[in-house]
Design a protein around this motif. Structure first.
Motif, PDB file in Angstrom:
ATOM      1  N   HIS A  71       1.031  -1.443  -0.095  1.00  0.00           N
ATOM      2  CA  HIS A  71       0.001   0.473  -0.346  1.00  0.00           C
ATOM      3  C   HIS A  71       0.691   1.472   0.386  1.00  0.00           C
ATOM      4  CE1 HIS A  71       1.350  -0.390   4.150  1.00  0.00           C
ATOM      5  NE2 HIS A  71       0.924   0.165   4.151  1.00  0.00           N
ATOM      6  N   ALA A  98       3.920  -4.930   9.727  1.00  0.00           N
ATOM      7  CA  ALA A  98       3.114  -5.697   9.787  1.00  0.00           C
ATOM      8  C   ALA A  98       3.472  -7.096  10.334  1.00  0.00           C
ATOM      9  CB  ALA A  98       2.500  -6.608   7.981  1.00  0.00           C
ATOM     10  N   TYR A 101       2.073  -6.338  14.602  1.00  0.00           N
ATOM     11  CA  TYR A 101       0.471  -6.138  14.830  1.00  0.00           C
ATOM     12  C   TYR A 101      -0.628  -6.495  13.314  1.00  0.00           C
ATOM     13  CZ  TYR A 101       3.126  -1.955  17.348  1.00  0.00           C
ATOM     14  OH  TYR A 101       3.723  -1.536  17.846  1.00  0.00           O
ATOM     15  N   GLN A 102      -0.054  -7.257  12.534  1.00  0.00           N
ATOM     16  CA  GLN A 102      -1.245  -7.637  11.918  1.00  0.00           C
ATOM     17  C   GLN A 102      -1.655  -7.123  11.035  1.00  0.00           C
ATOM     18  OE1 GLN A 102      -1.123 -11.473  11.430  1.00  0.00           O
ATOM     19  NE2 GLN A 102       0.836 -11.080  12.354  1.00  0.00           N
ATOM     20  N   GLU A 103      -1.819  -6.326  10.431  1.00  0.00           N
ATOM     21  CA  GLU A 103      -2.008  -4.832  10.094  1.00  0.00           C
ATOM     22  C   GLU A 103      -0.556  -4.092   9.367  1.00  0.00           C
ATOM     23  OE1 GLU A 103      -2.736  -1.350  13.626  1.00  0.00           O
ATOM     24  OE2 GLU A 103      -4.418  -2.596  12.557  1.00  0.00           O
ATOM     25  N   PRO A 104      -1.323  -3.220   8.338  1.00  0.00           N
ATOM     26  CA  PRO A 104      -0.385  -2.292   7.296  1.00  0.00           C
ATOM     27  C   PRO A 104      -0.612  -1.087   7.885  1.00  0.00           C
ATOM     28  CG  PRO A 104      -2.667  -3.124   6.155  1.00  0.00           C
ATOM     29  CD  PRO A 104      -2.609  -3.423   7.258  1.00  0.00           C
ATOM     30  N   ASP A 140      -4.108   4.283   2.784  1.00  0.00           N
ATOM     31  CA  ASP A 140      -4.703   3.301   4.584  1.00  0.00           C
ATOM     32  C   ASP A 140      -6.263   4.106   4.760  1.00  0.00           C
ATOM     33  OD1 ASP A 140      -4.998   5.564   6.149  1.00  0.00           O
ATOM     34  OD2 ASP A 140      -2.487   5.805   6.108  1.00  0.00           O
ATOM     35  N   GLU A 141      -6.826   3.090   5.592  1.00  0.00           N
ATOM     36  CA  GLU A 141      -8.164   3.025   5.465  1.00  0.00           C
ATOM     37  C   GLU A 141      -8.441   3.930   6.612  1.00  0.00           C
ATOM     38  OE1 GLU A 141      -9.778  -0.058   7.549  1.00  0.00           O
ATOM     39  OE2 GLU A 141      -9.210  -2.057   5.227  1.00  0.00           O
ATOM     40  N   THR A 142      -7.527   5.124   7.354  1.00  0.00           N
ATOM     41  CA  THR A 142      -8.252   6.264   8.304  1.00  0.00           C
ATOM     42  C   THR A 142      -7.840   7.494   7.636  1.00  0.00           C
ATOM     43  OG1 THR A 142      -7.051   4.841  10.231  1.00  0.00           O
ATOM     44  CG2 THR A 142      -7.401   7.321   9.936  1.00  0.00           C
ATOM     45  N   ASN A 243      -8.707  -3.636  -2.653  1.00  0.00           N
ATOM     46  CA  ASN A 243      -6.486  -3.416  -2.384  1.00  0.00           C
ATOM     47  C   ASN A 243      -6.132  -2.635  -3.627  1.00  0.00           C
ATOM     48  OD1 ASN A 243      -7.383  -5.923  -0.817  1.00  0.00           O
ATOM     49  ND2 ASN A 243      -7.614  -6.812  -2.432  1.00  0.00           N
TER      50      ASN A 243
END
Length: 271
Positions: A71, A98, A101-104, A140-142, A243
């Protein structure tokens, strides 16, 4: 006077300047131009390719645009050898985040890590600043799509559209007049402390951003006519599943955009 203070990265001049950092920035200003433009549905980055010899074999991968993680991507202006060190640091940071924290990783977090690494090379003796500037593009989603610029001092800032490299001031002047559609807000909603005078900028779509990027390169390439061999166009967007899609336009796609820009320029000249 500067000669007494420019031999060390860590010594301030009486004017409060670090001359080695300024020299590194000047080296970037002589490098190939790179443009970053934030669009409604993605990010566009365009770079000037410096063709030093016709005998030089083309690179198997891009020499200007580097994928950091699924990303995030960056574009380089300056010394590619210096950039490789920082790109490795960015990829390592993104992978460790990643894994932990198991997230991008958030884009600004990634940019800040690279810039902290760059800043250390302006603070400790026996080192020199990295002679490279970056344009970081990511999602990113935020905060959605984002565009950041960083320089050898370790400073970074977010932009809607910017230029680094040779003739960057001319490119920024064009972006100020061409980027987005300014819409005037209602008088009741206009704030007295609004620096835009109550105007809002509507972001262009990817196609418009690509054409604008070519216009900027046409202005900054010292009279050279833009061609698919002399520039590289990159787009980042989202697919139907959300994605990130990284794409470097091929020669045919770049040629079509260049032809559209030339047609617009000619029609504007006729009027």
């Amino acid at each position: 006077m500067a000669r007494r203070y420019d031999s060390s990265t860590t010594t301030f001049s009486p004017e409060g300047r670090l001359h080695q950092v300024e020299y590194a920035i000047e080296a970037i200003n002589n490098a190939g131009t790179s443009v970053g433009i934030l669009a409604r549905d993605g990010v566009v980055m365009a770079s000037e390719r410096k063709i030093t010899s016709g005998l030089l074999a083309p690179a198997k991968t891009s020499e200007k645009t580097y994928k950091l993680c699924p990303h995030a991507t960056c574009t380089v202006a300056g010394l590619t050898a210096d950039a490789n060190i920082l790109i490795d640091q960015a990829r390592l940071r993104a992978g460790r985040y990643a894994y932990q924290y198991q997230e991008p990783i958030p884009i600004e977090n990634l940019v800040e890590h690279v810039c902290n690494y760059k800043q250390a090379y302006t603070q400790y003796g026996g080192l020199r600043p990295f002679g490279v500037a970056f344009l970081f593009a990511g999602y990113d989603e935020t905060h959605g799509f984002q565009l950041y610029q960083s320089d050898p001092s370790g400073n970074y800032s977010g932009w809607k559209a910017t230029v680094i490299g040779a003739n960057n001031q001319a490119g920024k002047s064009l972006l100020k007049t061409e980027y987005g559609v300014k819409k005037e807000t209602d008088g009741d909603e206009m704030k007295t402390d609004d620096p835009t005078g109550g105007e809002e900028i509507e972001l262009p779509d990817l196609a418009e951003a690509c054409r604008l990027a070519v216009k900027v390169l046409n202005k900054t390439m010292d009279g050279a006519v833009a061609s698919p061999e002399k520039l590289e166009l990159f787009t980042m967007s989202l697919d139907e599943e959300g994605n990130c899609v990284h794409k470097i336009l091929n020669a045919k796609e770049s040629g079509e955009i260049i032809a559209q820009v030339e047609a617009e320029t000619q029609s504007a000249g006729d009027t």
